[in-house]
Design a protein around this motif. Structure first.
Motif, PDB file in Angstrom:
ATOM      1  N   PRO A   1       5.557   8.014 -12.586  1.00 45.38           N
ATOM      2  CA  PRO A   1       6.806   7.785 -11.855  1.00 45.38           C
ATOM      3  C   PRO A   1       6.651   7.906 -10.340  1.00 45.38           C
ATOM      4  CG  PRO A   1       7.205   9.197 -13.744  1.00 45.38           C
ATOM      5  CD  PRO A   1       5.711   9.056 -13.626  1.00 45.38           C
ATOM      6  N   LEU A   2       5.789   8.840  -9.890  1.00 44.68           N
ATOM      7  CA  LEU A   2       5.564   8.979  -8.455  1.00 44.68           C
ATOM      8  C   LEU A   2       4.922   7.721  -7.875  1.00 44.68           C
ATOM      9  CD1 LEU A   2       4.281  12.669  -8.078  1.00 44.68           C
ATOM     10  CD2 LEU A   2       6.463  11.726  -7.295  1.00 44.68           C
ATOM     11  N   ALA A   3       3.938   7.174  -8.590  1.00 43.72           N
ATOM     12  CA  ALA A   3       3.277   5.951  -8.123  1.00 43.72           C
ATOM     13  C   ALA A   3       4.262   4.787  -8.087  1.00 43.72           C
ATOM     14  CB  ALA A   3       2.091   5.616  -9.027  1.00 43.72           C
ATOM     15  N   MET A   4       5.085   4.670  -9.134  1.00 44.95           N
ATOM     16  CA  MET A   4       6.077   3.594  -9.174  1.00 44.95           C
ATOM     17  C   MET A   4       7.116   3.766  -8.073  1.00 44.95           C
ATOM     18  SD  MET A   4       4.882   1.726 -11.460  1.00 44.95           S
ATOM     19  CE  MET A   4       6.203   0.519 -11.373  1.00 44.95           C
ATOM     20  N   ALA A   5       7.468   5.020  -7.772  1.00 39.83           N
ATOM     21  CA  ALA A   5       8.437   5.279  -6.703  1.00 39.83           C
ATOM     22  C   ALA A   5       7.910   4.804  -5.351  1.00 39.83           C
ATOM     23  CB  ALA A   5       8.767   6.771  -6.652  1.00 39.83           C
ATOM     24  N   SER A   6       6.599   4.932  -5.136  1.00 34.86           N
ATOM     25  CA  SER A   6       6.027   4.462  -3.866  1.00 34.86           C
ATOM     26  C   SER A   6       6.165   2.953  -3.724  1.00 34.86           C
ATOM     27  CB  SER A   6       4.546   4.880  -3.772  1.00 34.86           C
ATOM     28  OG  SER A   6       3.746   4.157  -4.698  1.00 34.86           O
ATOM     29  N   TRP A   7       6.013   2.223  -4.834  1.00 30.65           N
ATOM     30  CA  TRP A   7       6.190   0.767  -4.807  1.00 30.65           C
ATOM     31  C   TRP A   7       7.652   0.405  -4.543  1.00 30.65           C
ATOM     32  CZ3 TRP A   7       2.457  -2.992  -5.067  1.00 30.65           C
ATOM     33  CH2 TRP A   7       1.163  -2.546  -5.394  1.00 30.65           C
ATOM     34  N   VAL A   8       8.567   1.100  -5.189  1.00 36.97           N
ATOM     35  CA  VAL A   8       9.993   0.825  -4.989  1.00 36.97           C
ATOM     36  C   VAL A   8      10.399   1.131  -3.557  1.00 36.97           C
ATOM     37  CG1 VAL A   8      12.332   1.504  -5.677  1.00 36.97           C
ATOM     38  CG2 VAL A   8      10.553   1.228  -7.409  1.00 36.97           C
ATOM     39  N   TRP A   9       9.849   2.202  -2.998  1.00 41.08           N
ATOM     40  CA  TRP A   9      10.134   2.595  -1.615  1.00 41.08           C
ATOM     41  C   TRP A   9       9.757   1.478  -0.647  1.00 41.08           C
ATOM     42  CZ3 TRP A   9      12.648   6.475   0.769  1.00 41.08           C
ATOM     43  CH2 TRP A   9      12.348   6.772   2.102  1.00 41.08           C
ATOM     44  N   GLY A  10       8.558   0.941  -0.799  1.00 39.59           N
ATOM     45  CA  GLY A  10       8.119  -0.144   0.066  1.00 39.59           C
ATOM     46  C   GLY A  10       8.915  -1.417  -0.159  1.00 39.59           C
ATOM     47  N   LEU A  11       9.261  -1.687  -1.419  1.00 41.09           N
ATOM     48  CA  LEU A  11      10.007  -2.904  -1.757  1.00 41.09           C
ATOM     49  C   LEU A  11      11.399  -2.890  -1.133  1.00 41.09           C
ATOM     50  CD1 LEU A  11       9.890  -5.520  -3.466  1.00 41.09           C
ATOM     51  CD2 LEU A  11      10.889  -4.226  -5.349  1.00 41.09           C
ATOM     52  N   LEU A  12      12.092  -1.759  -1.202  1.00 43.07           N
ATOM     53  CA  LEU A  12      13.429  -1.672  -0.630  1.00 43.07           C
ATOM     54  C   LEU A  12      13.407  -1.834   0.884  1.00 43.07           C
ATOM     55  CD1 LEU A  12      14.964   1.293  -2.707  1.00 43.07           C
ATOM     56  CD2 LEU A  12      15.483  -1.152  -2.904  1.00 43.07           C
ATOM     57  N   ASP A  13      12.458  -1.181   1.533  1.00 42.27           N
ATOM     58  CA  ASP A  13      12.335  -1.298   2.994  1.00 42.27           C
ATOM     59  C   ASP A  13      12.063  -2.746   3.392  1.00 42.27           C
ATOM     60  OD1 ASP A  13      11.877  -0.194   5.765  1.00 42.27           O
ATOM     61  OD2 ASP A  13       9.880  -1.012   5.353  1.00 42.27           O
ATOM     62  N   SER A  14      11.152  -3.388   2.690  1.00 38.86           N
ATOM     63  CA  SER A  14      10.802  -4.773   2.993  1.00 38.86           C
ATOM     64  C   SER A  14      11.978  -5.713   2.751  1.00 38.86           C
ATOM     65  CB  SER A  14       9.603  -5.208   2.142  1.00 38.86           C
ATOM     66  OG  SER A  14       9.287  -6.556   2.378  1.00 38.86           O
ATOM     67  N   ALA A  15      12.726  -5.493   1.671  1.00 36.62           N
ATOM     68  CA  ALA A  15      13.864  -6.357   1.347  1.00 36.62           C
ATOM     69  C   ALA A  15      14.917  -6.312   2.444  1.00 36.62           C
ATOM     70  CB  ALA A  15      14.467  -5.945   0.010  1.00 36.62           C
ATOM     71  N   ILE A  16      15.146  -5.134   3.011  1.00 39.74           N
ATOM     72  CA  ILE A  16      16.140  -4.994   4.081  1.00 39.74           C
ATOM     73  C   ILE A  16      15.709  -5.785   5.316  1.00 39.74           C
ATOM     74  CG2 ILE A  16      17.182  -3.365   5.707  1.00 39.74           C
ATOM     75  CD1 ILE A  16      17.067  -1.275   3.443  1.00 39.74           C
ATOM     76  N   HIS A  17      14.456  -5.574   5.767  1.00 37.64           N
ATOM     77  CA  HIS A  17      13.987  -6.238   6.986  1.00 37.64           C
ATOM     78  C   HIS A  17      13.895  -7.756   6.806  1.00 37.64           C
ATOM     79  CE1 HIS A  17      13.244  -2.630   9.282  1.00 37.64           C
ATOM     80  NE2 HIS A  17      12.569  -2.114   8.276  1.00 37.64           N
TER      81      HIS A  17
END
Length: 313
Positions: A133-149
């Motif tokens: 879950p921690l590894a998957m959370a890192s991917w989601v974190w980057g995905l959300l930031d990228s989607a906003i920008h």
């Protein structure tokens, strides 16, 4: 494309951008893939630290693959253009992998802190039910930031020059050539620099304060040396990654020259991802032993230690 009609262009008329900052492209995808494969194949490397290292290697492989192939194609064609859609896609994936790597480095710092400060509870704190879950959370974190920008960038209008002083599409260079209001985009970048840059870095620093405190309480010199060695590679990667990210994104108002821009961008998007697994490999005995074992198998040589095997340290 640039217009000769005095600047009455709309966004739809911009079909491509010209990437003006090109240099020799270095690529180490084969080494990144080798390290990722090595960790998956060798059972000795199936621990939380190497689990996260395999994700780091895969992220670096993806990260450099977003920029390097396009750079190589443009160098071969001698035409430094990228379409609008390709530019948006490149920016999206670049920021996704960059943000995910930032989060993953924080998780790896927590892993090292748990291993040294909570050694008796480490297997419970970093079980497979926690690591995934921690590894998957890192991917989601980057995905959300990228989607906003990326979403904000698609709302920009470009009615002047389409020349980007960069070797790949990224938010800051696009904002420089946009003719619409970029206030929201700039605020999003400032917030990202806090939540994606400063906050993770401070968390890592705090983790190493606890780590250093725990190491200094170890009585034996051998124990202290071993504890330090498990953190050195991660610390080097953190310094390089956050250092290069800071130079790349927190530029002075006047900016750098095209040559300096190109050099910094090359180091950030190509050289830095390639260096991370190299640092981990050459500073880690288990990785070197697993690599030697794999090479012996490929060469048809008997494996399994013994006195005939050359020293690795």
């Amino acid at each position: 494309m640039e217009s000769q009609e005095g600047g009455n262009r709309t966004l739809e008329e911009v079909t491509e951008f010209l990437l003006m900052g090109f240099s020799q492209a270095l690529h180490g995808q084969s080494f990144l893939f080798l390290l990722f494969l090595l960790i998956q194949l060798d059972l000795r490397l199936h621990s939380p630290m190497y689990f996260f290292l395999s994700h780091l290697s895969f992220l670096d492989l993806c990260y450099s693959s977003v920029t390097v192939p396009k750079i190589l194609v443009n160098l071969l064609r001698q035409r430094n253009a990228i379409s609008y859609n390709q530019c948006m896609a490149q920016m999206f994936f670049l920021m996704t992998f960059g943000g995910s790597e930032c989060a993953l480095l924080v998780i790896m710092a927590y892993d090292r802190c748990a291993a040294i400060c909570q050694s008796l509870r480490y297997s419970h704190l970093m079980s497979s039910q926690v690591c995934l879950p921690l590894a998957m959370a890192s991917w989601v974190w980057g995905l959300l930031d990228s989607a906003i920008h990326t979403s904000l960038a698609t709302k920009l209008s470009f009615c002047g020059s389409n020349r980007i002083d960069h070797i790949f599409c990224d938010v800051p260079p696009l904002l420089k050539i946009a003719c619409s209001n970029t206030y929201i985009n700039e605020m999003a970048l400032h917030l990202a620099s806090v939540f994606m840059g400063l906050s993770p870095f401070l968390f890592i620093v705090l983790s190493y304060v606890f780590i250093l405190s725990a190491i200094l309480q170890i009585q034996s010199n051998t124990g202290r040396s071993k504890a330090f060695s498990t953190c050195t590679a991660h610390l080097m990667v953190v310094v390089i990654y956050f250092g290069m990210a800071n130079v790349n994104y927190n530029r002075p108002k006047a900016g750098y020259s095209l040559e300096i821009n190109t050099l910094i961008s090359s180091l950030y998007c190509v050289v830095t991802p390639m260096m991370n697994p190299i640092i981990y490999s050459f500073r880690n005995k288990e990785v070197k032993e697993a690599l030697q074992k794999l090479l012996e198998r490929l060469n048809g040589l008997p494996t399994g230690g013994g006195d005939n095997r050359p020293a690795l340290d």
